[in-house]
Design a protein around this motif. Structure first.
Motif, mmCIF file in Angstrom:
data_model
loop_
_atom_site.group_PDB
_atom_site.id
_atom_site.type_symbol
_atom_site.label_atom_id
_atom_site.label_comp_id
_atom_site.label_asym_id
_atom_site.label_seq_id
_atom_site.Cartn_x
_atom_site.Cartn_y
_atom_site.Cartn_z
ATOM 1 N N VAL A 1 0.830 -1.201 0.000
ATOM 2 C CA VAL A 1 0.000 0.000 0.000
ATOM 3 C C VAL A 1 0.865 1.252 0.000
ATOM 4 C CG1 VAL A 1 -1.956 -1.093 1.145
ATOM 5 C CG2 VAL A 1 -0.129 -0.087 2.530
ATOM 6 N N THR A 2 0.221 2.376 -0.288
ATOM 7 C CA THR A 2 0.887 3.679 -0.259
ATOM 8 C C THR A 2 0.082 4.647 0.584
ATOM 9 O OG1 THR A 2 -0.259 4.377 -2.288
ATOM 10 C CG2 THR A 2 1.936 3.383 -2.532
ATOM 11 N N LYS A 3 0.696 5.745 0.965
ATOM 12 C CA LYS A 3 0.049 6.761 1.794
ATOM 13 C C LYS A 3 -1.198 7.299 1.096
ATOM 14 C CE LYS A 3 1.073 11.142 4.127
ATOM 15 N NZ LYS A 3 2.124 12.153 4.387
ATOM 16 N N GLY A 4 -2.314 7.363 1.848
ATOM 17 C CA GLY A 4 -3.562 7.889 1.321
ATOM 18 C C GLY A 4 -4.440 6.871 0.633
ATOM 19 N N GLN A 5 -3.963 5.648 0.466
ATOM 20 C CA GLN A 5 -4.718 4.617 -0.264
ATOM 21 C C GLN A 5 -5.905 4.115 0.555
ATOM 22 O OE1 GLN A 5 -2.251 1.510 -1.900
ATOM 23 N NE2 GLN A 5 -3.940 0.047 -1.998
ATOM 24 N N HIS A 6 -7.021 3.900 -0.125
ATOM 25 C CA HIS A 6 -8.200 3.303 0.515
ATOM 26 C C HIS A 6 -8.071 1.787 0.441
ATOM 27 C CE1 HIS A 6 -12.403 1.781 0.652
ATOM 28 N NE2 HIS A 6 -12.494 2.679 1.617
ATOM 29 N N ASP B 1 -7.690 -4.674 9.108
ATOM 30 C CA ASP B 1 -8.730 -5.309 9.914
ATOM 31 C C ASP B 1 -10.075 -4.601 9.783
ATOM 32 O OD1 ASP B 1 -8.058 -3.012 11.204
ATOM 33 O OD2 ASP B 1 -7.644 -3.921 13.152
ATOM 34 N N THR B 2 -10.123 -3.519 8.982
ATOM 35 C CA THR B 2 -11.373 -2.809 8.728
ATOM 36 C C THR B 2 -11.216 -1.972 7.472
ATOM 37 O OG1 THR B 2 -13.021 -1.307 9.699
ATOM 38 C CG2 THR B 2 -10.720 -0.781 10.091
ATOM 39 N N ASP B 3 -12.320 -1.543 6.893
ATOM 40 C CA ASP B 3 -12.255 -0.624 5.762
ATOM 41 C C ASP B 3 -11.718 0.716 6.251
ATOM 42 O OD1 ASP B 3 -13.472 -2.660 4.457
ATOM 43 O OD2 ASP B 3 -15.407 -1.675 4.192
#
Length: 404
Positions: free
Chosen positions: A78-83, A228-230
């Motif tokens: 992942v990267t910073k700001g990614q959903h 562990d969560t959206d």
């Protein structure tokens, strides 16, 4: 006769004088200027009261995710700001050493299980033969890893291999030694028979080995960090190839909920409860919110009580930055007061207004309270007063006025 004539002349003189005086009064009154004004009869009104605070975006919802083990970072997904969605991979550790440890723990568990089973069922000659073979194989395995470790020590001292390679070799040696010890114990018990207390001890060893195996299995599973969560990735604090210490944060995550934290005074916290509505102004965007948590203990440094407000209609994530200062307006109920237009207030060092009493302008000094839209609550007026709302700048106290 003369006396009656004199009385008649006197009465005529009095009438003429009175008529002259009446005419002069009308003339004087007609010369006094009358100022036209527009008035409003004031009354007590109910209006909503809000508490204004500075809030901070993010707050306690930002969570620090870390590993239970120390190892190199193998892969970052992942990267910073990614959903991300719940279950999405975030970061993987290098599991080489963890898998070695898991295999060693499994070997110990299997050995402990075999020893306990033999103790319960009793030994046969073929079992003793197998146990002797197992000891010989374990001894050969141990000798191999002992020789390998000694060579690696020499290589490490000459800077030919890394500390990690040496540690890995030591882990293999320790595992083979544990397996050898277990095999030897199994053989001895088969040869000597097993007493009741020995069976209990073997069962305890099996339970310990099983717990250790489960713990090692948990560490292997933990080495793959997943959401562990959206939510959103606030920051990634590691790089691939770096050695990551156990417990150190690797990823900062926040849920999809957008939360604002404010510090309430000891007086205002009593006016707010969970469920209280709020408005949050972030830059030029205003969003509705609701209090979801109030900390019942004051912060030792600030002396304020922390309250969390969840945005009910989340704004664009690109405009929601963690740690940003925002305006928060908390609903504190309603209040009864006299409200007057702000435009009707004058000031010469003191706030005052004009009211009309008996056709004259009367100055009333006032004290300002809460502002609500284009009105403000005041003290110094009473319900029924005729407040001058237009033309007040043209008059002074005592001027004659006419209401439009």
């Amino acid at each position: 006769m003369k006396k009656r004539a004199w009385l008649i002349y006197a009465l005529i003189f009095v009438v003429v004088m009175l008529s002259g005086c009446g005419g002069n009064t009308d003339t004087v009154n007609s010369n006094i200027k009358t100022y036209p004004v527009k008035t409003l009869q004031v009354k007590e009104e109910s209006y909503p009261v809000s508490l204004e605070y500075e809030g901070i975006t993010g707050g306690s919802e930002v969570r620090k995710l870390s590993f239970k083990s120390s190892a190199k970072i193998a892969k970052i997904y992942v990267t910073k700001g990614q959903h991300v969605k719940k279950g999405d991979p975030l970061v993987d550790l290098d599991k080489t050493d963890l898998n070695f440890a898991l295999e060693a723990a499994k070997s110990q568990m299997d050995a402990a299980s075999a020893q306990y089973t033999k103790a319960v069922n009793g030994a046969q000659s073929e079992d003793i033969n197998k146990a002797e073979i197992a000891v010989k194989n374990a001894q050969d395995n141990y000798n191999y890893y002992q020789d390998l470790y000694n060579k690696n020590v020499a290589l490490y001292n000459s800077s030919a291999i890394s500390q990690q390679a040496l540690d890995s070799s030591k882990l293999q040696l320790d595992s083979s030694e544990a397996a050898l010890n277990s095999a030897q114990q199994s053989l001895e018990q088969l040869q000597n028979g097993t007493r009741a207390e020995d069976k209990e001890a073997l069962l305890a060893q099996l339970n310990t080995a099983t717990a250790d195996y489960k713990s090692k299995m948990d560490l292997v599973q933990d080495a793959s960090l997943v959401a562990d969560t959206d939510g959103y990735v606030v920051d990634v604090l590691c790089k691939e190839g770096e050695l990551q210490a156990a417990g150190n944060p690797v990823v900062l995550m926040r849920s999809e909920n957008q939360v604002i934290t404010v510090g309430l005074s000891d007086n205002d916290v009593k006016k707010i409860k969970v469920g209280t509505k709020a408005q949050v102004k972030i830059d030029n965007t205003t969003a509705d919110g609701e209090v979801i948590n109030i900390v019942q203990m004051a912060d030792q440094q600030s002396g304020t009580f922390s309250a969390e407000i969840k945005l009910l209609n989340p704004i664009d994530n690109d405009q929601f930055y963690i740690g940003e200062s925002v305006k928060v307006y908390l609903d504190a109920g309603e209040k009864e007061s006299i409200l007057i237009p702000i435009s009707s207030i004058l000031n010469d060092g003191e706030d005052y207004v004009y009211v009309v009493e008996n056709g004259r302008a009367v100055r009333k000094n006032i004290t300002l309270g809460d502002a609500h839209e284009d009105k403000v609550s005041v003290e110094g007026l009473k319900a029924g007063d005729k407040l001058v709302i237009e033309g007040m700048k043209e008059i002074k106290a005592g001027y004659r006025v006419s209401e439009k």
